[in-house]
Design an enzyme around this catalytic site. Structure first.
Site, short mmCIF file in Angstrom:
data_model
loop_
_atom_site.label_atom_id
_atom_site.label_comp_id
_atom_site.label_asym_id
_atom_site.label_seq_id
_atom_site.Cartn_x
_atom_site.Cartn_y
_atom_site.Cartn_z
N CYS A 1 0.85 -1.18 0.00
CA CYS A 1 0.00 0.00 0.00
C CYS A 1 0.90 1.25 0.00
O CYS A 1 1.93 1.28 -0.68
CB CYS A 1 -0.95 -0.04 1.20
SG CYS A 1 -2.28 1.18 1.17
N ASN A 2 0.55 2.26 0.76
CA ASN A 2 1.36 3.47 0.74
C ASN A 2 2.68 3.33 1.50
O ASN A 2 3.48 4.27 1.51
CB ASN A 2 0.55 4.66 1.27
CG ASN A 2 -0.42 5.17 0.23
OD1 ASN A 2 -0.10 5.25 -0.95
ND2 ASN A 2 -1.63 5.52 0.65
#
Length: 249
Positions: free
Chosen positions: A124-125
């Site tokens: 993800c981030n």
């Protein structure tokens, strides 16, 4: 206190641990960076899959050993600090709030360990921390839907929309199930396909999304717009850090 001394001493659990590896298997050390507000779903796949590997040692790494709250209500006790974490075979970074991911101690730890680890995972981030640490220059990568436009600022040459991307020893993935899939690919590289296939079956990894809205195409414009609005503040902070790093490169 070491990871070994902190193990839960339950006979059936110990037998299960022993079944995943021959006695005396060399250590396979996995460091998962956590911090206040981290997203547990982005690391649990790494822990679940690589925790079944021969010689596996899982380290949850933060600045101190004080408990941190994962989002939300997922209190976690770090088992190593940035200063006392041993050498790692795998360093993994889940999504954390930008104030935590952009912290210089976090970035410096990931940069240092990323240079020596056999495998690097960003989910993800959390992928943006790999970028800030200089580990994505000249590579293909993927990330959460909202952050595709940020990756080129970190020197990524091709942004892949979804799935898991392996480029050299760097594995990047979107959120949630991406942590399982990236970890399974690392398991294959480190121990061979039969071991990875067994791990996939041990955890019975076989997703069946009930609504089919886990992608932008499936979610539809209204849901996508709502999610983008929810994430706008965080994305702006991630983007600002990326621009700062790009300007200093």
């Amino acid at each position: 206190m070491t990871n070994e001394s902190m193990k839960t001493d339950i006979p059936s659990l110990n037998r299960l641990r022993g079944a995943t590896a021959k006695k005396g298997a060399p250590p396979f050390r996995v460091g998962i960076v956590i911090g206040p507000g981290y997203f547990p779903l982005d690391m649990v796949g790494v822990q679940a899959v690589l925790g079944t590997m021969p010689g596996a040692e899982i380290y949850l790494v933060w600045k101190s050993r004080e408990p941190v709250e994962g989002f939300r209500g997922w209190w976690t006790i770090p088992t190593a600090t940035f200063s006392d974490c041993p050498d790692l075979d795998v360093v993994a970074v889940p999504m954390m709030p930008p104030e935590v991911q952009n912290d210089r101690e976090v970035v410096e730890f990931v940069a240092a360990r990323g240079k020596t680890a056999r495998y690097i995972i960003g989910v993800c981030n959390g992928v943006l921390t790999l970028g800030a640490a200089g580990l994505l220059r000249g590579k293909r990568a993927t990330i959460s839907y909202n952050s595709h436009a940020i990756l080129p600022h970190y020197g990524v040459t091709e942004v892949v929309e979804s799935g898991v991307v392996a480029d050299g020893n760097v594995y990047t993935a979107g959120p949630s199930v991406g942590s399982f899939e990236a970890a399974l690919l690392v398991a294959e590289q480190a121990f061979g396909r039969p071991v990875a296939q067994l791990a996939e079956f041990i955890i019975e990894y076989d997703p069946h999304p009930p609504f089919g809205t886990g992608t932008a195409a499936g979610a539809g414009p209204g849901t996508v717009a709502k999610f983008q609005g929810m994430m706008a503040d965080m994305i702006s902070l991630y983007h600002a850090e990326a621009l700062k790093v790009a300007g200093n490169a």
